[in-house]
Design a protein around this motif. Sequence first.
Motif, PDB file in Angstrom:
ATOM      1  N   MET A  31      11.103   0.460   4.815  1.00 14.33           N
ATOM      2  CA  MET A  31      11.202   1.066   3.540  1.00 14.33           C
ATOM      3  C   MET A  31      10.306   0.365   2.515  1.00 14.33           C
ATOM      4  O   MET A  31       9.635   1.053   1.761  1.00 14.33           O
ATOM      5  N   GLN A  32      10.345  -0.909   2.567  1.00 15.58           N
ATOM      6  CA  GLN A  32       9.490  -1.663   1.645  1.00 15.58           C
ATOM      7  C   GLN A  32       8.023  -1.465   1.980  1.00 15.58           C
ATOM      8  O   GLN A  32       7.180  -1.422   1.116  1.00 15.58           O
ATOM      9  N   ALA A  33       7.768  -1.330   3.214  1.00 13.42           N
ATOM     10  CA  ALA A  33       6.391  -1.116   3.623  1.00 13.42           C
ATOM     11  C   ALA A  33       5.882   0.211   3.096  1.00 13.42           C
ATOM     12  O   ALA A  33       4.726   0.326   2.678  1.00 13.42           O
ATOM     13  N   ASP A  34       6.743   1.248   3.104  1.00 16.32           N
ATOM     14  CA  ASP A  34       6.354   2.549   2.570  1.00 16.32           C
ATOM     15  C   ASP A  34       6.083   2.481   1.062  1.00 16.32           C
ATOM     16  O   ASP A  34       5.141   3.084   0.569  1.00 16.32           O
ATOM     17  N   GLN A  35       6.920   1.746   0.352  1.00 14.93           N
ATOM     18  CA  GLN A  35       6.751   1.609  -1.105  1.00 14.93           C
ATOM     19  C   GLN A  35       5.473   0.864  -1.445  1.00 14.93           C
ATOM     20  O   GLN A  35       4.743   1.224  -2.360  1.00 14.93           O
ATOM     21  N   SER A  36       5.209  -0.170  -0.720  1.00 14.39           N
ATOM     22  CA  SER A  36       3.991  -0.929  -1.000  1.00 14.39           C
ATOM     23  C   SER A  36       2.755  -0.098  -0.707  1.00 14.39           C
ATOM     24  O   SER A  36       1.747  -0.195  -1.403  1.00 14.39           O
ATOM     25  N   ARG A  37       2.808   0.787   0.325  1.00 18.62           N
ATOM     26  CA  ARG A  37       1.680   1.651   0.623  1.00 18.62           C
ATOM     27  C   ARG A  37       1.472   2.663  -0.518  1.00 18.62           C
ATOM     28  O   ARG A  37       0.343   2.952  -0.900  1.00 18.62           O
ATOM     29  N   LEU A  38       2.580   3.205  -1.041  1.00 13.22           N
ATOM     30  CA  LEU A  38       2.490   4.156  -2.149  1.00 13.22           C
ATOM     31  C   LEU A  38       1.863   3.507  -3.381  1.00 13.22           C
ATOM     32  O   LEU A  38       1.003   4.097  -4.042  1.00 13.22           O
ATOM     33  N   GLU A  39       2.303   2.324  -3.670  1.00  9.31           N
ATOM     34  CA  GLU A  39       1.758   1.601  -4.843  1.00  9.31           C
ATOM     35  C   GLU A  39       0.269   1.323  -4.641  1.00  9.31           C
ATOM     36  O   GLU A  39      -0.513   1.451  -5.570  1.00  9.31           O
ATOM     37  N   PHE A  40      -0.110   0.967  -3.445  1.00 12.96           N
ATOM     38  CA  PHE A  40      -1.511   0.704  -3.151  1.00 12.96           C
ATOM     39  C   PHE A  40      -2.338   1.953  -3.352  1.00 12.96           C
ATOM     40  O   PHE A  40      -3.416   1.920  -3.956  1.00 12.96           O
TER      41      PHE A  40
END
Length: 133
Positions: free
Chosen positions: A1-10
Amino acid sequence: MQADQSRLEFRRRNSLNSRIDATTVRIALECTKTIHEETTGEMAARIMKNTFRDTLETFLEGAKMFLGAIATLIWLIPIGMILITAVYRTIRWNRGKGKKEKIPASDSAKKQEKKGIPEKESESAEEEHQRKN
């Protein structure tokens, strides 16, 4: 989940960065007054005019102060003269009063004085009067 959020922010950052790079800012400046550059002669004339005006204002302020001092002295001098005269007359009156005062003489000396006998003789007359008594 955190990985998905960090990708979105990127992705968002990359998208914003690409938009910023493509943005053009245009600034237009307009001058409503024409700026007149002074020549050296005009600047010198302005400086001389301002200096003359400042000097004249300073002179007038000094003249006002001088006239104020004169006006003050006009009424201070007579008051000072009256005070000095009063002090002088008081001192003179006190000195004259001191000269007139005499040391009171003894009763016999007063009697002798009335008769017209000098003081030295009056002393000897007193001594003779005391011897007799």
